[in-house]
Design a protein around this motif. Structure first.
Motif, PDB file in Angstrom:
ATOM      1  N   GLU A 783     -49.593 -25.618  67.044  1.00  0.00           N
ATOM      2  CA  GLU A 783     -50.655 -25.657  65.889  1.00  0.00           C
ATOM      3  C   GLU A 783     -51.055 -27.300  65.714  1.00  0.00           C
ATOM      4  O   GLU A 783     -52.116 -27.532  65.549  1.00  0.00           O
ATOM      5  CB  GLU A 783     -49.726 -25.512  64.626  1.00  0.00           C
ATOM      6  N   GLU A 784     -50.282 -28.180  66.121  1.00  0.00           N
ATOM      7  CA  GLU A 784     -50.470 -29.660  66.075  1.00  0.00           C
ATOM      8  C   GLU A 784     -51.724 -30.004  67.310  1.00  0.00           C
ATOM      9  O   GLU A 784     -52.549 -30.630  66.759  1.00  0.00           O
ATOM     10  CB  GLU A 784     -49.388 -30.684  66.531  1.00  0.00           C
ATOM     11  N   GLU A 787     -55.024 -28.042  65.672  1.00  0.00           N
ATOM     12  CA  GLU A 787     -55.816 -28.849  64.579  1.00  0.00           C
ATOM     13  C   GLU A 787     -56.250 -30.109  65.267  1.00  0.00           C
ATOM     14  O   GLU A 787     -57.531 -30.370  64.638  1.00  0.00           O
ATOM     15  CB  GLU A 787     -54.623 -28.982  64.034  1.00  0.00           C
ATOM     16  N   ARG A 788     -55.549 -30.684  66.165  1.00  0.00           N
ATOM     17  CA  ARG A 788     -56.031 -32.196  66.799  1.00  0.00           C
ATOM     18  C   ARG A 788     -57.418 -31.804  67.363  1.00  0.00           C
ATOM     19  O   ARG A 788     -58.400 -32.688  67.319  1.00  0.00           O
ATOM     20  CB  ARG A 788     -55.058 -32.840  67.378  1.00  0.00           C
ATOM     21  N   GLU A 791     -60.291 -30.982  65.015  1.00  0.00           N
ATOM     22  CA  GLU A 791     -60.944 -32.403  64.664  1.00  0.00           C
ATOM     23  C   GLU A 791     -61.783 -33.334  65.752  1.00  0.00           C
ATOM     24  O   GLU A 791     -62.619 -33.824  65.272  1.00  0.00           O
ATOM     25  CB  GLU A 791     -59.469 -33.120  63.976  1.00  0.00           C
ATOM     26  N   HIS A 806     -60.824 -22.818  67.434  1.00  0.00           N
ATOM     27  CA  HIS A 806     -60.595 -22.134  66.354  1.00  0.00           C
ATOM     28  C   HIS A 806     -60.070 -20.658  66.514  1.00  0.00           C
ATOM     29  O   HIS A 806     -59.197 -20.336  65.886  1.00  0.00           O
ATOM     30  CB  HIS A 806     -61.742 -22.128  65.652  1.00  0.00           C
ATOM     31  N   LEU A 809     -56.481 -21.111  67.474  1.00  0.00           N
ATOM     32  CA  LEU A 809     -55.825 -21.768  66.207  1.00  0.00           C
ATOM     33  C   LEU A 809     -55.419 -20.368  65.260  1.00  0.00           C
ATOM     34  O   LEU A 809     -54.376 -20.104  64.613  1.00  0.00           O
ATOM     35  CB  LEU A 809     -56.539 -22.568  65.408  1.00  0.00           C
ATOM     36  N   TYR A 813     -51.759 -19.158  63.693  1.00  0.00           N
ATOM     37  CA  TYR A 813     -51.656 -18.844  62.200  1.00  0.00           C
ATOM     38  C   TYR A 813     -51.049 -17.426  62.037  1.00  0.00           C
ATOM     39  O   TYR A 813     -50.151 -17.215  61.107  1.00  0.00           O
ATOM     40  CB  TYR A 813     -52.961 -19.044  61.548  1.00  0.00           C
ATOM     41  N   ASP A 821     -55.411 -18.228  56.434  1.00  0.00           N
ATOM     42  CA  ASP A 821     -55.774 -19.159  57.538  1.00  0.00           C
ATOM     43  C   ASP A 821     -56.200 -18.848  58.763  1.00  0.00           C
ATOM     44  O   ASP A 821     -57.271 -19.357  59.354  1.00  0.00           O
ATOM     45  CB  ASP A 821     -54.340 -20.250  57.657  1.00  0.00           C
ATOM     46  N   ALA A 825     -59.787 -19.301  60.335  1.00  0.00           N
ATOM     47  CA  ALA A 825     -60.068 -19.808  61.743  1.00  0.00           C
ATOM     48  C   ALA A 825     -60.930 -18.940  62.416  1.00  0.00           C
ATOM     49  O   ALA A 825     -61.841 -19.399  63.221  1.00  0.00           O
ATOM     50  CB  ALA A 825     -58.893 -20.236  62.087  1.00  0.00           C
TER      51      ALA A 825
END
Length: 1005
Positions: A783-784, A787-788, A791, A806, A809, A813, A821, A825
């Motif tokens: 997840e980390e 999400e990074r 970004e 996405h 991800l 989720y 979520d 995504a």
């Protein structure tokens, strides 16, 4: 009651009968699929060919599925259909007894007619041809009603029909039925006005019926048509017939009818008083086997006594030309009572020049008893004497080992009734009036027959598998087979397996194929030495190509020539059988010829030739990738291309290029990396290839190519290129289920991206790292990373890659039970795929969205989403993603109560995942379908699917799907009454889920 016989007919149109009842096949798909299979009985036809037969060049995206459905429908409608239409590897085959299919009966009747002719039973042959032609029920369908591919198949059949018609007319003329034939021939000529053979038969029938003027008028009418429409005159054969009719030559008269209507033997030619018929043929071969079709063709050459017959047999060195011709000559000897002559023209003989035609004629005249003092000194005089000596005689002349047509032409007799058999490594296309028989390597069955004849039936029984392998290693070349057999006969302790093991060493194969004064390499060297220096160089350079075959542009690149000049060179090599051609514009070496050419001494120009080939490969694949993957990022190594770009391709053409050439391209990359010095070309070429291999899910080749590219980029010390290669390699390792290796690979790529401060490539690496961690059940880390990655992607212009992040991800989720979520995504991934023109690649994102919607109990929305995914899916493009979509569709249809469609989707999903799937998708598909079967009450089937899923997940360490499989096993076992096993598996699943930090409700009912 006995089951009614099922019969099939395609001669004229498709018809299926069950007893007396005609079976109706509705629509266009079923008839076209069945017709295509019946036109090639006993042959496996891939699904792609059946798709082309039904829809041509523009099939719908569901075409392959529709074909498979059509096969199922045909099997249900036709009694015993499962035995009639059988699955054969990647396609299907019509398996029908010959007596139940008219096309097979047609071929059988033609074969019996040939056999009757061989036995000189003219009336029987004519009857067999009549019976064959009576099987036709009408004209063949045209392309508009049947499609281009089926129409092409019927065109071949129509040519066979017309050939049979022509042969029947010839036989009826021989039987004296000329008056009865006139009307039929007039109808044939009206239907086929440009077919000279029918016109000639009509002229002969008219002449023999006492209608000479009308016969000559037919020639004039044809000539007017040809001149007006094509600007040409009738052929030489028809012109000769016209001259013969004009002068009323006696040989045109029909032979008198005899009892039984068989051919009369006719009077023997009268020989001069002092003449004794010589025979200088080499001895007939014992243990001869194979070449039955070619032998029958040669044996048919004695039937026509009205003209000179010239047959040129060509083939590569060692293909058995002389053996075939000598065999035929001995079988034909009785038909040529005035002499059977053989002479070696030494066109390809060691340390000897080709024999001068004048010297050959003098030797032949002496053989015929002409004294030296009568033989002129000049060539023209000798030719005139030679032809006058043979006038009125029936002589068989074997001209062996001819260099070219110029050497042969002066040796040809001029009188009718003679037969000339020529052998040469060169095609005699310049020899007017000759017939050509080109020998390829032996069919596998003929190769085994030759080995059996040479080694004995006992060995054939005890070492049959080894003999098949021996034939393969010999390339099915007769000389190689004979040499191998001779070695085995001279070494009593050798087994076939022992020789096979020796031949398996490619570097020594030519050395092993040597026995006494016979050697495959020496035979090939004769062809090589007969060439000029320039062509020797070109042969050596062509052998650099690593593929099994190549096209003209690739050859032009290797040779450094323009396309037209390169094609001329290839055609010259084809004419002397140093190259083979199995389809238009593509050429191939026989395996032994390639090995010979690669052993030739190098001359220093190989490096430049190989570099040109790499540049050509880059130019072609650059264009193909531009079309297939328009939004891929720039290549850090690519500047201006050094090779001229190919013609602009359509997407279908671009895919076809890769489909045909991907194995060759991989071999090219492998060779470039192994030899070093070509890294700057190898890396971008590998990158182009990786995109295609990923699209087709050719995972072992994908991983190998990516690893080779990384090796080359590392040697170049080009960090941006190395980072790209490592990212590609990590994706291949993920798809193969090697997650730990993938993490190590992508970690290096991420370190390079951070060193270069490249946000976009940091995001690419983080996306892969998140994917790999999620597969190992490290969901927090995944997840980390993801999400990074999202970004960093924002604002980078890498919209497609952001969409992938996405989508990944969304899966994480879902694993974590955060279904809202997950849906958001996945929705974002779908939007990005559409915005950046990658909608066809959005199957995964849509599938993830459907999964999230199911978990949110939004079944109707999930149905719409998965329907859209399936409409975009292409089984030739990442089929494992389509397999997952079909599995989810099966789940959705079951929830909506549509059990038939649920079953169809489940079957299609399993078919795809088991034949073309990836390690990463298979356990997910099996778990979903296990749940579907469990809810249906098919608990044993559910148990089997979850067991398979657990086994596959455990092998690659896919912990999330392993947990799903354990829970599925527990549910199935509880339903089957095995409470203890259910408890154990449930506890194992709970423990695994707890360690990963996830609730187990992804597919909760």
């Amino acid at each position: 009651m006995a089951q009614a016989t099922v019969s099939f007919a395609v001669l004229g149109s498709l018809e299926v009968r069950v007893g007396e009842r005609r079976l109706r096949l509705g629509g266009s798909v079923l008839p076209r699929v069945l017709t295509t299979l019946l036109l090639s009985p006993g042959q496996m036809l891939p699904v792609a060919r059946l798709v082309e037969a039904v829809w041509g060049e523009n099939p719908p995206s569901t075409a392959a599925h529709q074909v498979r459905k059509a096969i199922g429908d045909l099997r249900q409608r036709i009694p015993g259909g499962s035995a009639v239409i059988v699955t054969d590897g990647p396609g299907y085959r019509a398996d029908i007894p010959p007596g139940e299919l008219d096309i097979s009966l047609f071929s059988l009747r033609l074969q019996r007619a040939r056999e009757a002719l061989g036995a000189r039973m003219t009336a029987e042959a004519a009857e067999q041809l009549r019976t064959a032609l009576d099987l036709w029920r009408g004209p063949a369908p045209d392309a508009e009603s049947s499609g281009p591919l089926i129409a092409a198949g019927y065109a071949v059949l129509e040519e066979r029909r017309l050939a049979a018609v022509g042969q029947l007319v010839d036989l009826r003329l021989d039987l004296g039925e000329h008056q009865e034939l006139v009307g039929d021939l007039m109808e044939l000529v009206a239907k086929h006005p440009l077919r000279e053979s029918f016109r000639g038969q009509l002229m002969l029938a008219l002449y023999r019926s006492g209608r000479q003027a009308e016969a000559l008028g037919e020639y004039t009418a044809l000539r007017e048509i040809l001149v007006e429409e094509l600007g040409v005159d009738p052929g030489r054969q028809l012109g000769s017939l016209y001259e013969a009719i004009l002068h009323g030559r006696p040989e045109l008269q029909a032979a008198p009818r005899t009892a039984g209507h068989e051919n009369p033997s006719g009077p023997e030619p009268v020989a001069p008083d002092e003449y004794t018929a010589p025979c200088t043929l080499p001895h007939d071969l014992t243990g001869y086997a194979g070449r039955e079709r070619e032998l029958e063709l040669l044996l048919g050459t004695a039937d026509d006594t009205r003209r000179l017959r010239i047959v040129a047999v060509d083939g590569m060195g060692g293909s058995g030309k002389t053996s075939l011709v000598v065999r035929a000559a001995h079988r034909l000897a009785d038909a040529y009572p005035d002499g059977r002559l053989h002479t070696d023209l030494r066109g390809f003989s060691p340390s000897q020049e080709p024999r001068d035609p004048g010297i050959v004629i003098a030797a032949l005249l002496r053989t015929l008893g002409v004294p030296d003092e009568r033989i002129p000194e000049d060539l023209d005089g000798r030719v005139a004497l030679w032809r006058s000596t043979l006038s009125g005689r029936r002589v068989l002349l074997v001209l062996d080992n001819a260099a070219d047509a110029a050497q042969v032409r002066p040796l040809l007799p001029a009188s009718a009734g003679c037969l000339v058999l020529i052998t040469s490594r060169s095609r005699m296309s310049e020899l007017d009036g000759s017939e050509s028989v080109s020998l390829d390597v032996l069919p596998p069955a003929d190769s085994l027959a030759l080995l059996r004849a040479a080694l004995g039936e006992e060995r054939a029984r005890t070492e049959s598998a080894e003999m098949e392998r021996l034939a393969e290693l010999c390339g099915h070349l007769p000389l190689a087979l004979c040499v191998a057999a001779a070695r085995l006969r001279s070494r009593a302790r050798w087994t076939v397996r022992y020789l096979v093991d020796r031949l398996a060493d490619e570097s020594r194969r030519l050395d092993e194929l040597r026995s006494g004064d016979r050697s495959v390499e020496a035979t090939l060297r004769l062809s090589y030495q007969a060439m000029g220096v320039e062509h020797r160089t070109m042969l050596r350079l062509l052998a650099i190509h690593p593929g099994t075959d190549f096209d003209v542009p690739a050859a032009a690149a290797l040779l450094g020539l323009e396309r037209a000049d390169a094609e001329d060179v290839l055609e010259q090599f084809l004419d002397v059988h140093l190259l083979e051609q199995y389809e238009m514009d593509r050429y191939a070496f026989h395996d032994l010829v390639r090995r010979f050419a690669r052993r030739l001494p190098t001359e220093g120009d190989e490096t430049a030739a190989f570099a040109r080939l790499l540049d050509h490969g880059l130019a072609v694949t650059d264009e193909a990738c531009r079309v297939l993957f328009p939004s891929r990022g720039a290549d850090p190594l690519r500047g201006s291309p050094s090779a001229a770009p190919p013609a602009v391709m359509t997407p279908k053409q671009a895919a076809a290029v890769f489909d045909r050439e991907h194995s060759t391209l991989l071999a090219l990359v492998r060779q470039a990396v192994a030899e070093e010095g070509f890294d700057e070309q190898a890396v971008p070429l590998a990158r182009n290839l990786v995109f295609y291999l990923d699209m087709r899910s050719y995972l072992p080749q994908y991983e190998k190519t990516a690893a080779l590219a990384a090796t080359a980029a590392r040697r170049l010390n080009n960090l941006p290129a190395l980072r790209n290669c490592l990212n590609n390699l990590s994706v291949a390792q993920w798809k193969a289920g090697r997650f730990t290796e993938g993490i190590a690979t992508v970690a290096e790529a991420l370190a390079i991206a951070e060193e270069l401060d490249d946000r976009r490539d940091m995001a690419v690496s983080l996306n892969s790292l998140g994917l790999l961690n999620s597969s190992l059940g490290r969901l927090a880390a995944a997840e980390e990373c993801l999400e990074r990655a999202v970004e960093l992607f924002q604002g980078s212009g890498a919209g497609r890659q952001e969409g992938y992040a996405h989508s990944n991800l969304s899966s994480v989720y879902s694993y974590l039970g955060r279904h809202q979520d997950a849906a958001a995504a996945a929705e974002r991934a779908v939007q990005l795929s559409c915005r950046y023109g990658a909608e066809s690649e959005g199957v995964t994102a849509l599938t993830d969205l459907a999964i999230a919607q199911l978990s949110l109990n939004e079944t109707a929305q999930a149905h719409a989403t998965i329907s859209r995914a399936l409409s975009l899916g292409d089984e030739r493009r990442t089929p494992e993603d389509l397999a997952l979509a079909f599995a989810v569709a099966s789940d959705i249809h079951q929830r909506l109560g549509d059990h038939r469609r649920s079953t169809d989707c489940a079957e299609r999903s399993l078919e795809l995942i088991r034949s073309e799937g990836t390690a990463i998708r298979r356990p997910a598909v099996e778990n979903i379908l296990g749940n579907v079967h469990g809810r249906r009450g098919s608990h044993y089937r559910a148990l089997a699917l979850h067991r398979d899923a657990y086994r596959h997940a455990q092998v690659i360490g896919f912990r999330v799907e392993a947990a799903h499989a354990l829970r599925g096993l527990a549910t199935a076992e509880a339903a089957l009454g095995d409470a203890e096993a259910a408890r154990v598996h449930r506890e194992q699943a709970d423990e695994l889920c707890t360690r990963m930090g996830i609730p187990f409700d992804r597919y909760a009912a």
